[in-house]
Design a protein around this motif. Sequence first.
Motif, PDB file in Angstrom:
ATOM      1  N   THR A   1       9.094  -6.702  20.738  1.00 60.54           N
ATOM      2  CA  THR A   1       8.068  -5.793  20.225  1.00 60.54           C
ATOM      3  C   THR A   1       8.703  -4.710  19.362  1.00 60.54           C
ATOM      4  O   THR A   1       9.921  -4.498  19.406  1.00 60.54           O
ATOM      5  N   LEU A   2       7.867  -4.026  18.579  1.00 58.59           N
ATOM      6  CA  LEU A   2       8.380  -2.981  17.691  1.00 58.59           C
ATOM      7  C   LEU A   2       9.059  -1.860  18.469  1.00 58.59           C
ATOM      8  O   LEU A   2      10.060  -1.307  18.004  1.00 58.59           O
ATOM      9  N   ASP A   3       8.528  -1.528  19.647  1.00 58.28           N
ATOM     10  CA  ASP A   3       9.142  -0.431  20.400  1.00 58.28           C
ATOM     11  C   ASP A   3      10.478  -0.832  21.023  1.00 58.28           C
ATOM     12  O   ASP A   3      11.253   0.025  21.457  1.00 58.28           O
ATOM     13  N   GLU A   4      10.776  -2.128  21.058  1.00 62.04           N
ATOM     14  CA  GLU A   4      12.069  -2.605  21.569  1.00 62.04           C
ATOM     15  C   GLU A   4      13.071  -2.866  20.443  1.00 62.04           C
ATOM     16  O   GLU A   4      14.217  -3.218  20.692  1.00 62.04           O
ATOM     17  N   LEU A   5      12.627  -2.687  19.199  1.00 58.71           N
ATOM     18  CA  LEU A   5      13.444  -3.074  18.044  1.00 58.71           C
ATOM     19  C   LEU A   5      14.451  -1.985  17.692  1.00 58.71           C
ATOM     20  O   LEU A   5      14.228  -1.149  16.819  1.00 58.71           O
ATOM     21  N   SER A   6      15.590  -2.010  18.339  1.00 57.01           N
ATOM     22  CA  SER A   6      16.692  -1.096  18.047  1.00 57.01           C
ATOM     23  C   SER A   6      17.598  -1.722  16.988  1.00 57.01           C
ATOM     24  O   SER A   6      17.411  -2.880  16.605  1.00 57.01           O
ATOM     25  N   ARG A   7      18.591  -0.964  16.538  1.00 54.31           N
ATOM     26  CA  ARG A   7      19.560  -1.518  15.582  1.00 54.31           C
ATOM     27  C   ARG A   7      20.315  -2.680  16.204  1.00 54.31           C
ATOM     28  O   ARG A   7      20.607  -3.681  15.534  1.00 54.31           O
ATOM     29  N   LEU A   8      20.636  -2.558  17.499  1.00 54.95           N
ATOM     30  CA  LEU A   8      21.352  -3.625  18.186  1.00 54.95           C
ATOM     31  C   LEU A   8      20.508  -4.895  18.268  1.00 54.95           C
ATOM     32  O   LEU A   8      20.997  -6.004  18.027  1.00 54.95           O
ATOM     33  N   ALA A   9      19.225  -4.738  18.576  1.00 55.49           N
ATOM     34  CA  ALA A   9      18.334  -5.895  18.683  1.00 55.49           C
ATOM     35  C   ALA A   9      18.153  -6.567  17.328  1.00 55.49           C
ATOM     36  O   ALA A   9      18.113  -7.806  17.233  1.00 55.49           O
ATOM     37  N   TYR A  10      18.049  -5.734  16.288  1.00 55.00           N
ATOM     38  CA  TYR A  10      17.875  -6.300  14.941  1.00 55.00           C
ATOM     39  C   TYR A  10      19.134  -7.037  14.490  1.00 55.00           C
ATOM     40  O   TYR A  10      19.058  -8.126  13.920  1.00 55.00           O
ATOM     41  N   GLN A  11      20.315  -6.447  14.758  1.00 55.71           N
ATOM     42  CA  GLN A  11      21.567  -7.104  14.386  1.00 55.71           C
ATOM     43  C   GLN A  11      21.729  -8.422  15.127  1.00 55.71           C
ATOM     44  O   GLN A  11      22.193  -9.416  14.562  1.00 55.71           O
ATOM     45  N   GLN A  12      21.309  -8.457  16.397  1.00 56.61           N
ATOM     46  CA  GLN A  12      21.392  -9.695  17.165  1.00 56.61           C
ATOM     47  C   GLN A  12      20.482 -10.765  16.567  1.00 56.61           C
ATOM     48  O   GLN A  12      20.828 -11.947  16.505  1.00 56.61           O
ATOM     49  N   LEU A  13      19.300 -10.348  16.092  1.00 58.28           N
ATOM     50  CA  LEU A  13      18.373 -11.270  15.431  1.00 58.28           C
ATOM     51  C   LEU A  13      19.026 -11.883  14.191  1.00 58.28           C
ATOM     52  O   LEU A  13      18.975 -13.105  13.990  1.00 58.28           O
ATOM     53  N   LEU A  14      19.641 -11.045  13.358  1.00 56.32           N
ATOM     54  CA  LEU A  14      20.317 -11.543  12.154  1.00 56.32           C
ATOM     55  C   LEU A  14      21.470 -12.477  12.515  1.00 56.32           C
ATOM     56  O   LEU A  14      21.667 -13.517  11.873  1.00 56.32           O
ATOM     57  N   ASN A  15      22.239 -12.093  13.550  1.00 53.72           N
ATOM     58  CA  ASN A  15      23.379 -12.922  13.956  1.00 53.72           C
ATOM     59  C   ASN A  15      22.921 -14.293  14.438  1.00 53.72           C
ATOM     60  O   ASN A  15      23.553 -15.315  14.133  1.00 53.72           O
ATOM     61  N   ASP A  16      21.824 -14.325  15.197  1.00 52.96           N
ATOM     62  CA  ASP A  16      21.305 -15.607  15.690  1.00 52.96           C
ATOM     63  C   ASP A  16      20.836 -16.482  14.529  1.00 52.96           C
ATOM     64  O   ASP A  16      21.067 -17.700  14.514  1.00 52.96           O
ATOM     65  N   TYR A  17      20.188 -15.870  13.558  1.00 57.07           N
ATOM     66  CA  TYR A  17      19.717 -16.625  12.387  1.00 57.07           C
ATOM     67  C   TYR A  17      20.903 -17.119  11.556  1.00 57.07           C
ATOM     68  O   TYR A  17      20.880 -18.221  11.002  1.00 57.07           O
ATOM     69  N   ALA A  18      21.966 -16.307  11.488  1.00 60.82           N
ATOM     70  CA  ALA A  18      23.138 -16.636  10.663  1.00 60.82           C
ATOM     71  C   ALA A  18      23.949 -17.804  11.213  1.00 60.82           C
ATOM     72  O   ALA A  18      24.763 -18.384  10.486  1.00 60.82           O
ATOM     73  N   LYS A  19      23.733 -18.158  12.478  1.00 63.70           N
ATOM     74  CA  LYS A  19      24.503 -19.254  13.068  1.00 63.70           C
ATOM     75  C   LYS A  19      24.246 -20.583  12.362  1.00 63.70           C
ATOM     76  O   LYS A  19      25.104 -21.467  12.363  1.00 63.70           O
TER      77      LYS A  19
END
Length: 305
Positions: free
Chosen positions: A45-63
């Motif tokens: 959710t938007l309220d859970e979207l920290s910089r760490l969570a966003y970076q993890q999202l990008l890292n997972d997509y980058a795999k």
Amino acid sequence: MTQIKLHAYFKQWMELYKKDAVREVTYAKYKLTHRNLQRLVPDLTLDELSRLAYQQLLNDYAKTHERQTVLDFHRHIRSSLIDALEEQLIHRDPTRKAIIKGTQQRKHKTKFLNQFELQAVLNNLVLDEGLNWDYFILLIAKTGLRFSEALGLTPGDFDFAHQYVTINKTWDYKSIESGFAPTKNKSSVRKVPLDWQTVIQFSQLTKKMAVDEPIFVKDKKVYNDTLNHYLERLCKRSGVSIISIHGLRHTHASLLLYAGVSVASVARRLGHANMTTTQSTYLHVIQELENQDNDKVMKHLASLV
């Protein structure tokens, strides 16, 4: 802050700001981003979207994606989150200082053929069975047209008396409802001179056709992959490196540059918005020609002693 899910907000945002505001093929990329958000972070959710969570999202997509694809993914999401920040749905930008990663870039196909390789391909074309895809390949090789530009040609676009073809539209082969579409940009609207052999061939092939109907597109839909596979088989049969249909455009431009045609003339023929595009695309060819010019300059200067 709000508990709306990230993928739900992105879907709402793209439908509000992007639908009918961008080309259908561009909007399809936003829809792909939305599907990937649903797959990767279905409950974020938007309220859970920290910089760490966003970076993890990008890292997972980058795999499983190259860096440029990850960058496009990031840009889509970031654009929506900037609006979310302005609407005070979030209080900080979670995309700030995001690191873009990605898999190693795949080895791409050869971009263009040399003159002897191209001639080998052309020698294997079947040009005695009426208008077919072999003529399509021949025309792109001789004009450097984009795939969609060649598909959009009608008999009325040819001026056989003055030996040129007018490019003022394309064929939107990517959409479900295919049809004529505008050119890539204003510079793409142009007149491309034709050699006399091409004039003779296409004047005979198109003389009984309706002037406003596409000459290559018939009842069924045309796919870029289908033509690329057809050209691949042709390249194998000719014993040359495999290139794509777009590679024929690169081949056309490269051979003109090697023949001494100016960058400005090649840019106009290709329909580039400016010479910078041509120079960056064919930098390897231009640098090779400059080295040859340097040798000529040195020989000339030496002769003055």
